[in-house]
Enzyme design. Structure first.
Site, PDB file in Angstrom:
ATOM      1  N   ASP A 110      -3.187   8.942   7.602  1.00  0.00           N
ATOM      2  CA  ASP A 110      -2.279   7.955   7.032  1.00  0.00           C
ATOM      3  C   ASP A 110      -0.918   8.560   6.716  1.00  0.00           C
ATOM      4  OD1 ASP A 110      -3.759   5.197   6.236  1.00  0.00           O
ATOM      5  OD2 ASP A 110      -5.162   6.864   6.334  1.00  0.00           O
ATOM      6  N   GLN A 165     -15.628   1.211   6.207  1.00  0.00           N
ATOM      7  CA  GLN A 165     -14.890   0.992   7.452  1.00  0.00           C
ATOM      8  C   GLN A 165     -15.620   1.581   8.660  1.00  0.00           C
ATOM      9  OE1 GLN A 165     -13.580   2.256   4.616  1.00  0.00           O
ATOM     10  NE2 GLN A 165     -11.427   1.725   4.358  1.00  0.00           N
ATOM     11  N   LYS A 206      -8.586   8.904   4.945  1.00  0.00           N
ATOM     12  CA  LYS A 206      -9.578   8.210   4.129  1.00  0.00           C
ATOM     13  C   LYS A 206     -10.423   9.187   3.312  1.00  0.00           C
ATOM     14  CE  LYS A 206      -9.755   4.705   3.836  1.00  0.00           C
ATOM     15  NZ  LYS A 206      -9.096   3.890   2.771  1.00  0.00           N
ATOM     16  N   ARG A 241       0.863  -1.192   0.000  1.00  0.00           N
ATOM     17  CA  ARG A 241       0.000   0.000   0.000  1.00  0.00           C
ATOM     18  C   ARG A 241       0.895   1.236   0.000  1.00  0.00           C
ATOM     19  NH1 ARG A 241      -5.227   0.232   3.548  1.00  0.00           N
ATOM     20  NH2 ARG A 241      -5.790   1.537   1.764  1.00  0.00           N
TER      21      ARG A 241
END
Length: 348
Positions: free
Chosen positions: A237, A196, A248, A91
């Site tokens: 992130d 999520q 996100k 990722r």
């Protein structure tokens, strides 16, 4: 003692992860027995959340080292460098992945034997997990000091216990408040397309007995207005040197809403998510995922066949929309170009 689920556990010959793809209908733990299992678990979101990804990758590298049969230390290091690059490819956006892998590689720089290197790698991975648990608790305490008079709080995605070693980042203040018999009402966005928020955040907060209400992403503005939301808190992130924050997809929109409604917008993240080498948000690589995540729900097609799809997994919130960044070292305010580097001064 409230129930706080864990996402990653190390065993001598494998690691066990909570399969976040199976939640909320099934609580399933998977055994990852080699580096390919770990890569797949990260890439397919079975383990997710920037800190948890870093922890899993660290254990994956240690696992790979333990499975190599060689007495040549240089050969081991060469193989592990390739393994590091392989795991890093799982990722691209979450900087914790690269941070944890590089920390493990650096930990064996002065190793004098293969056995010492293998032992050091396992110990360093365990240390990363233990440190993250402490980090999350500190983030939670600092965040709680900002939120204590703000009882109705909105969040997106999952920055909770199962995304970290324990407590989470954006959800940490709610767990710590619960331990202190303080109550919050959390409004969780469902977080399309992978849901999520709906599948993970509501599940884990309900496990802990925390008051949570689920809304769809496009209900955010109406909910802020009609439910008198006091603040928004999100994870990260990657945070660039200027404070621009990748999180996100949908986070940027929430930040704009926070400004429109004149409520604080907080980012909660460990120092390992701050990337001083990345100058601005424009330099952060944004992962794009498969079209099927949008065109299918639970295996059922919801869109015309062959429709064009754009599916970025993250967006970037400009620093000027962020009220404060909450880390284990404390709360920082803009200008972030000056404030963020100071967090690392005590690290050296």
């Amino acid at each position: 003692m409230i129930h706080i689920p864990r996402s990653v556990e190390w065993h001598d010959t494998h690691l066990t992860i909570l399969n976040q793809q199976a939640l909320p209908h099934k609580t399933e733990y998977l055994e990852l027995k080699d580096i390919h299992d770990v890569w797949n678990a990260i890439a397919t979101l079975k383990v997710r959340g920037a800190p948890a990804i870093g922890i899993a990758a660290a254990y994956g590298l240690a696992l790979a080292a333990n499975q190599y049969e060689t007495d040549d230390l240089d050969e081991l290091k060469q193989r592990l460098q390739k393994d590091r690059d392989y795991l890093a490819s799982a990722r691209p956006t979450a900087v914790n992945l690269f941070w944890a892998l590089d920390r493990l590689i650096q930990s064996i720089a002065d190793a004098s034997s293969v056995n010492e290197a293998k032992t050091t790698l396992v110990h360093e991975a365990i240390r990363i997990q233990i440190e993250d648990e402490d980090t999350c608790q500190q983030i939670g305490e600092h965040a709680l000091s900002l939120l204590k008079n703000k009882k109705r709080v909105m969040t997106i995605c999952n920055a909770g216990s199962i995304a970290t070693a324990r407590y989470g980042t954006a959800l940490a203040p709610f767990y710590i408040a619960k331990e202190k018999d303080m109550d919050f009402h959390v409004f969780a966005l469902e977080t399309r397309p992978v849901l999520q928020g709906a599948r993970l955040t509501t599940w884990e907060l309900m496990q802990a007995g925390i008051d949570v209400t689920l809304i769809t992403d496009n209900m955010a503005a109406h909910t802020i207005k009609t439910k008198n939301i006091d603040a928004i808190i999100v994870g990260a992130d990657r945070i660039a040197a200027n404070g621009d924050t990748a999180n996100k997809i949908g986070t940027f929109g929430l930040a704009l809403l926070a400004k429109a409604f004149n409520i604080p917008f907080y980012v909660a993240a460990p120092l390992s998510s701050i990337d001083l080498k990345t100058k601005t948000g424009q330099d952060i690589p944004i992962e794009e995922r498969s079209a099927e995540e949008i065109t299918y729900i639970a295996g059922v097609s919801i869109a015309p066949k062959d429709v064009n799809v754009y599916n970025p997994a993250f967006d970037v919130t400009p620093n000027e929309l962020i009220t404060a960044i909450i880390t284990e070292k404390g709360i920082v305010y803009g200008p972030y170009e000056q404030a963020l580097p100071r967090l690392f001064e005590s690290e050296h």
